[in-house]
Design an enzyme around this catalytic site. Structure first.
Site, PDB file in Angstrom:
ATOM      1  CB  ILE A 206      -1.165  -4.606   0.625  1.00  0.00           C
ATOM      2  CG1 ILE A 206      -1.311  -3.529   1.614  1.00  0.00           C
ATOM      3  CG2 ILE A 206      -1.813  -5.453  -0.095  1.00  0.00           C
ATOM      4  CD1 ILE A 206      -3.450  -2.923   1.829  1.00  0.00           C
ATOM      5  N   PRO A 256      -3.412   2.075  -6.087  1.00  0.00           N
ATOM      6  CG  PRO A 256      -2.835   3.992  -5.680  1.00  0.00           C
ATOM      7  CD  PRO A 256      -2.102   2.620  -5.779  1.00  0.00           C
ATOM      8  CB  SER A 283      -6.829  -3.125  -4.828  1.00  0.00           C
ATOM      9  OG  SER A 283      -5.898  -1.831  -4.351  1.00  0.00           O
ATOM     10  NE  ARG A 284     -10.272   2.186  -3.159  1.00  0.00           N
ATOM     11  CZ  ARG A 284     -11.130   2.842  -2.325  1.00  0.00           C
ATOM     12  NH1 ARG A 284     -11.595   1.525  -1.531  1.00  0.00           N
ATOM     13  NH2 ARG A 284     -12.342   3.694  -2.520  1.00  0.00           N
ATOM     14  CG  ASP A 308     -11.756  -8.135   0.468  1.00  0.00           C
ATOM     15  OD1 ASP A 308     -13.377  -8.899   0.685  1.00  0.00           O
ATOM     16  OD2 ASP A 308     -11.565  -7.443   0.939  1.00  0.00           O
ATOM     17  CD  GLU A 313     -16.845  -2.098  -2.722  1.00  0.00           C
ATOM     18  OE1 GLU A 313     -16.000  -1.804  -1.458  1.00  0.00           O
ATOM     19  OE2 GLU A 313     -15.892  -2.710  -2.714  1.00  0.00           O
ATOM     20  CG  HIS A 345     -13.996  -4.067   1.269  1.00  0.00           C
ATOM     21  ND1 HIS A 345     -14.292  -2.976   0.305  1.00  0.00           N
ATOM     22  CD2 HIS A 345     -12.867  -3.382   1.786  1.00  0.00           C
ATOM     23  CE1 HIS A 345     -13.104  -2.204   0.034  1.00  0.00           C
ATOM     24  NE2 HIS A 345     -12.918  -2.611   1.122  1.00  0.00           N
TER      25      HIS A 345
END
Length: 382
Positions: A206, A256, A283-284, A308, A313, A345
């Protein structure tokens, strides 16, 4: 206490090779499930694999059903809207496998419950697996697979969309025009992307895809990753994280979630950034310390944000909470800023990505039924 007389409803059968059932209520039940090892399943090719799909939405059902039919894999799907947790683990009773999404709880207690139900495969329909206790799964004899690359273009393009909206305020302009307000003011003022510097943190598929796309804007691309990629090096310049933070006009996160990356965007990191920096995260959520981000926005060190994902979340996203009182004060404070854009997301959410996810998941289930090696199995870190 659970009523031992309750049992899950039998699956509603569809035309072979696919079978489907749907769980729309959180049944309380006590079921003893027979554990079926891989070898036993491999000897029963005509017996459909029983799969409980948690956190299922209509698009998940449509995608998995279509892909199972296309690939002619005999499966019995049990779809449930509920996320996996200790309270919902009983819905997997008598299942051979479960199919999970990014915010499902796969902690040690949940893994133990799945194992007692006879589950021997956890098929993640996402790339992230930080909520999976891999050691507990391995100890229980449960294999774990994921979808490592459903569509790098989907996520990278959403990152670009967040950049453009955060910069040119198109989301705010839309509402202005809908209210017949055609004035221009400083709240809509943006900047040229051309000539600016973007820092890409994480140069997997990505991150590399994003680096390639932003070259079309004429941007200088800085890269950071603990594992440098020769392919990515053709798209930008690798620098230290501190140098990337100091030089970048826009910082986009594509790494990650690991102990080393948790809250990597902290007060200290923000203090090293340019004044007015834009921060993008597709990403996270826990890569960013949200409280520190809010402090950075209030001090005007951070000029704009497009995210996002959010670190808490799992208590918010993928549900309609329009009539709820949101109890997360940190999230509500974040939403209150006019220079913050949040999406729920959805970066992965394209037709192509859903098709790739369905293919990867069903291929994993197919290999599992045959006792074949699992191409996308996640190994326990040593």
């Amino acid at each position: 206490p659970r009523d031992p007389t309750l049992r899950p409803p039998p699956p509603r059968m569809l035309a072979a090779p696919l079978r489907l059932s749907s769980s729309r209520s959180l049944l309380r039940c006590s079921v003893s499930a027979r554990i079926r090892p891989w070898s036993a399943m491999a000897q029963e090719p005509s017996s459909p694999l029983r799969v409980t799909v948690y956190s299922a939405r209509d698009y998940d059902e449509a995608s998995l059903i279509a892909k199972a039919q296309e690939l002619e894999v005999p499966l019995t799907f049990n779809f449930t809207h509920f996320a996996l947790s200790t309270e919902s683990a009983h819905l997997s009773a008598s299942s051979d496998a479960v199919c999970l999404f990014v915010n499902d709880d796969v902690s040690a207690d949940v893994v133990a419950a799945l194992a007692s139900n006879g589950v021997r495969l956890i098929a993640m329909r996402c790339a992230g697996f930080d909520r999976v206790d891999l050691a507990a799964a391995a100890a229980a004899g449960i294999a774990v697979t994921r979808v490592p690359a459903y569509s790098p273009h989907a996520v990278a393009e959403h990152a670009v969309a967040l950049m453009m909206s955060a910069n040119r305020k198109t989301h705010r302009a839309y509402h202005h025009v809908r209210d017949h307000n055609f004035t221009l003011n400083s709240g809509l003022l943006g900047f040229d992307m051309f000539g600016k510097t973007i820092g890409v943190v994480g140069t997997g598929k990505i991150g590399r895809t994003l680096a390639e796309k932003v070259q079309g804007f004429g941007m200088t691309v800085l890269l950071y990753d603990v594992f440098e990629s020769p392919e990515a090096a053709q798209l930008g310049t690798y620098v230290s994280l501190d140098e990337l933070l100091a030089r970048s006009d826009i910082i986009s996160l594509h790494c990650p979630l690991l102990p080393a990356t948790t809250h990597m965007i902290s007060d200290e990191a923000i203090g090293k950034m340019k004044n007015g920096v834009m921060i993008i995260n597709t990403s996270r959520g826990k890569l960013i310390d949200t409280a520190a981000l809010i402090r950075g926005i209030k001090s005007k060190k951070v000029g704009s944000v497009g995210i996002d994902v959010y670190e808490e979340e799992d208590q918010l996203f993928f549900e309609d909470r329009g009539n709820d009182i949101i109890m997360d004060d940190v999230f509500e404070r974040l939403l209150s800023f006019p220079n913050v854009l949040v999406t729920g997301h959805q970066a992965f959410f394209t037709r192509e990505a859903l098709d790739n996810i369905g293919t990867s998941v069903v291929e994993s289930l197919k290999a599992f039924t045959r006792g074949e090696p699992l191409a996308n199995q996640i190994e326990v870190p040593k």
